[in-house]
Design a protein around this motif. Structure first.
Motif, short mmCIF file in Angstrom:
data_model
loop_
_atom_site.label_atom_id
_atom_site.label_comp_id
_atom_site.label_asym_id
_atom_site.label_seq_id
_atom_site.Cartn_x
_atom_site.Cartn_y
_atom_site.Cartn_z
N GLY A 70 0.84 -1.03 -0.11
CA GLY A 70 0.03 -0.01 -0.06
C GLY A 70 0.82 1.34 0.08
N ILE A 71 0.38 2.06 -0.76
CA ILE A 71 0.99 3.39 -0.60
C ILE A 71 0.26 4.82 -0.21
CG2 ILE A 71 2.44 2.75 -2.66
CD1 ILE A 71 0.57 4.33 -4.58
N ASP A 72 -0.70 4.59 0.51
CA ASP A 72 -1.88 5.63 0.63
C ASP A 72 -1.33 6.44 1.74
OD1 ASP A 72 -2.37 2.95 1.95
OD2 ASP A 72 -3.77 3.95 3.07
N TYR A 73 -0.21 6.35 2.39
CA TYR A 73 0.11 6.96 3.60
C TYR A 73 1.25 8.10 3.18
CZ TYR A 73 3.65 3.25 3.41
OH TYR A 73 4.67 2.25 3.04
N LEU A 74 1.64 7.98 1.66
CA LEU A 74 2.84 8.84 1.31
C LEU A 74 2.17 9.94 0.74
CD1 LEU A 74 4.77 5.95 -0.19
CD2 LEU A 74 5.58 7.39 1.69
N PRO A 75 2.89 11.05 0.71
CA PRO A 75 2.61 12.41 0.05
C PRO A 75 2.97 12.07 -1.48
CG PRO A 75 4.85 12.65 0.92
CD PRO A 75 4.33 11.25 1.46
N LEU A 76 1.86 11.46 -2.20
CA LEU A 76 2.17 11.05 -3.65
C LEU A 76 2.23 12.33 -4.54
CD1 LEU A 76 -0.37 8.11 -3.71
CD2 LEU A 76 2.28 8.10 -3.25
N ASP A 77 1.40 13.31 -4.21
CA ASP A 77 1.65 14.52 -5.20
C ASP A 77 2.95 15.15 -5.15
OD1 ASP A 77 -0.75 14.25 -6.08
OD2 ASP A 77 -1.95 15.70 -4.57
N TYR A 78 3.72 15.26 -3.90
CA TYR A 78 4.97 15.75 -3.68
C TYR A 78 6.09 14.66 -4.37
CZ TYR A 78 9.31 17.15 -1.82
OH TYR A 78 10.68 17.43 -1.56
N ILE A 79 5.72 13.75 -4.10
CA ILE A 79 6.75 12.49 -5.00
C ILE A 79 6.88 12.65 -6.43
CG2 ILE A 79 7.04 10.16 -5.23
CD1 ILE A 79 6.19 9.65 -2.07
N LYS A 80 5.45 12.79 -6.92
CA LYS A 80 5.32 12.93 -8.36
C LYS A 80 6.30 14.23 -8.84
CE LYS A 80 2.09 13.15 -11.90
NZ LYS A 80 0.54 13.30 -12.58
N GLU A 81 5.60 15.37 -8.01
CA GLU A 81 6.32 16.75 -8.31
C GLU A 81 7.85 16.40 -8.43
OE1 GLU A 81 6.86 21.06 -6.36
OE2 GLU A 81 5.32 19.91 -5.77
N LYS A 82 8.32 16.04 -7.42
CA LYS A 82 10.01 15.93 -7.52
C LYS A 82 10.63 14.89 -8.32
CE LYS A 82 10.38 19.42 -4.99
NZ LYS A 82 11.17 20.54 -5.47
N GLU A 83 9.61 13.99 -8.92
CA GLU A 83 10.24 13.04 -9.77
C GLU A 83 10.84 11.89 -9.05
OE1 GLU A 83 11.99 14.86 -13.26
OE2 GLU A 83 10.13 15.32 -14.13
N ILE A 84 10.53 11.63 -7.77
CA ILE A 84 11.08 10.68 -7.05
C ILE A 84 10.38 9.44 -7.46
CG2 ILE A 84 11.26 9.70 -4.74
CD1 ILE A 84 10.90 12.64 -3.75
N ILE A 85 11.46 8.39 -7.85
CA ILE A 85 10.91 6.82 -8.05
C ILE A 85 10.54 6.18 -6.71
CG2 ILE A 85 11.63 4.66 -9.12
CD1 ILE A 85 13.67 6.20 -10.98
N LEU A 86 9.30 5.73 -6.89
CA LEU A 86 8.51 4.82 -5.84
C LEU A 86 8.20 3.73 -6.21
CD1 LEU A 86 7.32 5.21 -3.06
CD2 LEU A 86 4.96 5.77 -3.94
N CYS A 87 8.98 2.79 -5.58
CA CYS A 87 8.61 1.39 -5.79
C CYS A 87 8.06 0.71 -4.43
CB CYS A 87 9.90 0.62 -6.34
SG CYS A 87 10.80 1.34 -7.41
N ASN A 88 6.93 0.00 -4.54
CA ASN A 88 6.16 -0.59 -3.53
C ASN A 88 6.72 -2.16 -3.64
OD1 ASN A 88 4.69 -1.77 -5.60
ND2 ASN A 88 2.70 -1.14 -4.81
N ASN A 89 6.05 -3.13 -2.48
CA ASN A 89 6.45 -4.23 -2.30
C ASN A 89 5.29 -5.38 -2.87
OD1 ASN A 89 8.35 -6.10 -1.21
ND2 ASN A 89 7.67 -5.95 0.86
N LYS A 90 4.82 -5.04 -3.96
CA LYS A 90 3.79 -5.62 -4.74
C LYS A 90 4.31 -6.85 -4.68
CE LYS A 90 1.12 -5.93 -9.05
NZ LYS A 90 1.07 -5.25 -10.25
#
Length: 313
Positions: A70-90
């Motif tokens: 799950g990723i719902d606890y993260l500031p996703l808009d900020y992560i996208k804005e800064k082009e940070i690569i996010l990988c989950n444990n799918k």
């Protein structure tokens, strides 16, 4: 590159990452509480402790490797804005959660609570009838890796297994899959409804009063996804009415579940504290994708489980 591990992490894993050539640091819950940690990392590995941190302070941050799916606890808009690569444990927890779904269905059908209470009270009371899984029908709301592992295990029980996804595409282990247009007709005749959708803006309260009204009378419900995918007030209402015969709930809108919640006192509800993904090999699963991605970075290979920040999964 510098890597920080949030929370508890085994020293053997840290040493392995150091052998790969990374600089490492561990940041504990206490460190976060005391605001006592560096901010110069390019890679952060962790999960729920991210809620207590301000990612804007990490100016060099390039990658986040999660221990959670799950990723719902993260500031996703900020992560996208800064082009940070996010990988989950799918995929890491798919098998144990698949087993948990089977366990939950059997617990409800075989009256597990009554059996345990009778044993505790030394009551020898035979039962003429219990429920069966065979010749029943299950509808999975979502057909991702967790749903597939559950369907794979349930296929041996001779159930009809239907999957719902956005375009009705065929998925292995399901007898057939449908889209939203055809979902209600399947819910009308389903003995079990299993919720495995991710939490996104589009899935919030997906299971609401209107959808529950389409359930077959006496259907049994399981939620192992996220609490906000269900309108909890509507769920309680229809559990009380008997429209939903019983429910196994591992996730809730607010966690921990309030002691004031009527769900605690319902005889037809099985509550667990967000533990469906736990297993005896839990630690290996915990760091599985972080380990693989740290290896792939060093070997200039493609990262796995990169989250689509537009779709939010």
């Amino acid at each position: 590159m510098k890597v920080a591990f949030l929370g508890s992490v085994e020293e053997s894993f840290v040493e392995y990452v150091q052998e790969l050539g990374y600089e490492t640091e561990k940041i504990s819950k206490e460190d976060i509480g005391n605001n006592n940690y560096s901010r110069d990392f390019e890679i952060l590995c962790g999960s729920m402790l991210f809620e207590r941190m301000d990612l804007r302070e990490f100016e060099n941050l390039k990658y986040i490797f999660l221990y959670s799916q799950g990723i719902d606890y993260l500031p996703l808009d900020y992560i996208k804005e800064k082009e940070i690569i996010l990988c989950n444990n799918k995929g890491a927890y798919a098998e144990p959660i698949g087993e948990f779904i089977v366990y939950s269905l059997l617990a409800m059908e075989k009256y597990a609570r009554t059996n345990i209470e009778n044993q505790q009270n030394k009551i020898w009371k035979r039962r003429a009838i219990t429920g069966n899984l065979y010749n029943k029908k299950a509808v999975f709301l979502g057909t991702g890796d967790i749903a597939q592992e559950a369907a794979k295990r349930l296929s041996g029980f001779d159930l009809e297994i239907i999957g719902y996804n956005t375009n009705g595409r065929d998925v292995e282990y399901f007898n057939k899959c449908v889209n939203l247009e055809n979902l209600n007709s399947e819910l009308n005749t389903a003995d079990y409804v299993v919720l495995v959708l991710p939490s996104t803006e589009k899935t919030k309260y997906f299971v609401n009063e209107d959808l529950i009204k389409e359930f077959k009378d006496g259907a049994k419900f399981i939620n192992i996804s996220r609490g906000d995918v269900v309108d909890e007030k509507a769920l309680i209402k229809y559990l009380e009415k008997g429209k939903i015969a019983s429910a196994a709930l591992d996730v809730f809108e607010e966690e921990p579940l309030s002691e004031e919640s009527p769900l605690w006192d319902m005889e037809n509800v099985y509550i667990t504290p967000h533990i469906s993904g736990t297993a005896e090999d839990n630690y290996e699963r915990f760091v599985r994708c972080a380990r693989k991605n740290l290896e792939n970075l060093k070997e200039n290979k493609e990262l796995i489980n990169i989250v689509d920040l537009d779709r939010k999964y």
